[in-house]
Write an enzyme that holds these catalytic residues in place. Structure first.
Site, PDB file in Angstrom:
ATOM      1  CG  HIS A  77       0.114   5.317   8.565  1.00 39.44           C
ATOM      2  ND1 HIS A  77      -1.181   5.250   8.098  1.00 39.44           N
ATOM      3  CD2 HIS A  77       0.806   4.375   7.872  1.00 39.44           C
ATOM      4  CE1 HIS A  77      -1.266   4.311   7.176  1.00 39.44           C
ATOM      5  NE2 HIS A  77      -0.068   3.759   7.016  1.00 39.44           N
ATOM      6  CD  GLU A  78       4.592   3.309   8.424  1.00 38.36           C
ATOM      7  OE1 GLU A  78       4.562   2.066   8.537  1.00 38.36           O
ATOM      8  OE2 GLU A  78       4.216   3.899   7.397  1.00 38.36           O
TER       9      GLU A  78
ATOM     10  CG  HIS B  10       0.619  -0.396   9.545  1.00 35.88           C
ATOM     11  ND1 HIS B  10      -0.490  -0.895   8.886  1.00 35.88           N
ATOM     12  CD2 HIS B  10       1.118   0.590   8.742  1.00 35.88           C
ATOM     13  CE1 HIS B  10      -0.652  -0.242   7.742  1.00 35.88           C
ATOM     14  NE2 HIS B  10       0.305   0.657   7.645  1.00 35.88           N
TER      15      HIS B  10
END
Length: 260
Positions: A120-121, A124
């Site tokens: 998820h990070e 980004h």
């Protein structure tokens, strides 16, 4: 005034692009600018935070991240650091930087759950959410002319750090917008699935987060993300697509074995 408006409009149009999911974005800064900002900020964090020397945990974090970035086109070299902290959190910065707080490993207790957070990070970064955020700040507060000012110069530290999801006090994480979070959920789930991690474990992870957040001090990551109920509902709707990618990865023989 008319000339200024025309110049602003032309500048914005030239900076318009689309995210990996097809969402419209305005990106005013170059990849080099954002990479430099990410590298500088990561260096600051490493000076201020205690770095974990736990061999087993470092091996786990390095392995999971390596498996994930192997699925990123032109992935390059990613630096991964495990910080010795009770924080239940992680982050990724432009320039290929990943930070994981050791407290996260008390909640993400399998390789697949850890992959859900790190994926998820990284998403980004891949979707250029940092660039998008600082670009919006520039257009709102300063104007397009100031977009040429090098990041990191006097007066730019606060918006620049906020663009990375960091407070001026380095290491303090700030939230992304809802549309960016939803996009990172989708891209991160796809990434972990392509890397051979079970996307269903992302649901389990957020249930663990919900349980960990039932006390007086919830995990820091919950303060920078949508509520766990909203997150679980959204991820559940994305599972059919992610499960197909996961099955394809397993059929190719992609089977991560990351452990302590």
């Amino acid at each position: 005034m008319r000339a200024i408006i025309i110049m602003l409009a032309l500048g914005v149009l030239s900076a318009c692009t689309q995210s990996p999911t097809g969402r419209n974005q305005v990106l005013l800064f170059s990849e080099h600018d954002m990479q430099r900002l990410g590298e500088q900020s990561f260096a600051d964090i490493k000076e201020q935070e205690k770095i974990s020397r736990h061999a087993g945990l470092n091996r786990l974090v390095q392995c999971v991240t390596r498996q994930l970035v192997a699925e990123v086109p032109g992935n390059g070299q990613w630096e991964v650091v495990l910080f010795d902290s009770k924080q239940i959190n992680a982050f990724a910065l432009p320039g290929g930087k990943v930070g994981v707080y050791s407290g996260l490993l008390k909640v993400a207790d399998t390789q697949d759950q850890l992959a859900a957070v790190i994926g998820h990070e990284i998403a980004h970064v891949l979707a250029q959410h940092s660039n998008e955020r600082v670009s919006r700040t520039q257009l709102t507060n300063i104007g397009l002319n100031a977009a040429g000012v090098a990041l990191g110069q006097s007066g730019m530290r606060e918006p620049a750090m906020a663009a990375l999801g960091l407070g001026v006090q380095v290491g303090y994480l700030l939230p992304y917008g809802r549309e960016q979070e939803a996009e990172a959920d989708r891209l991160g789930l796809q990434l972990m699935a392509r890397a051979g991690f079970d996307p269903q474990q992302a649901i389990t992870l957020w249930r663990n987060m919900a349980a960990a957040g039932s006390g007086s001090q919830p995990p820091e990551i919950l303060s920078t993300h949508p509520s766990h109920g909203t997150r679980i509902e959204g991820l559940s709707g994305l599972l059919p697509e992610a499960n197909n990618l996961y099955m394809q990865a397993r059929a190719r023989g992609v089977q991560p074995a990351c452990n302590y």
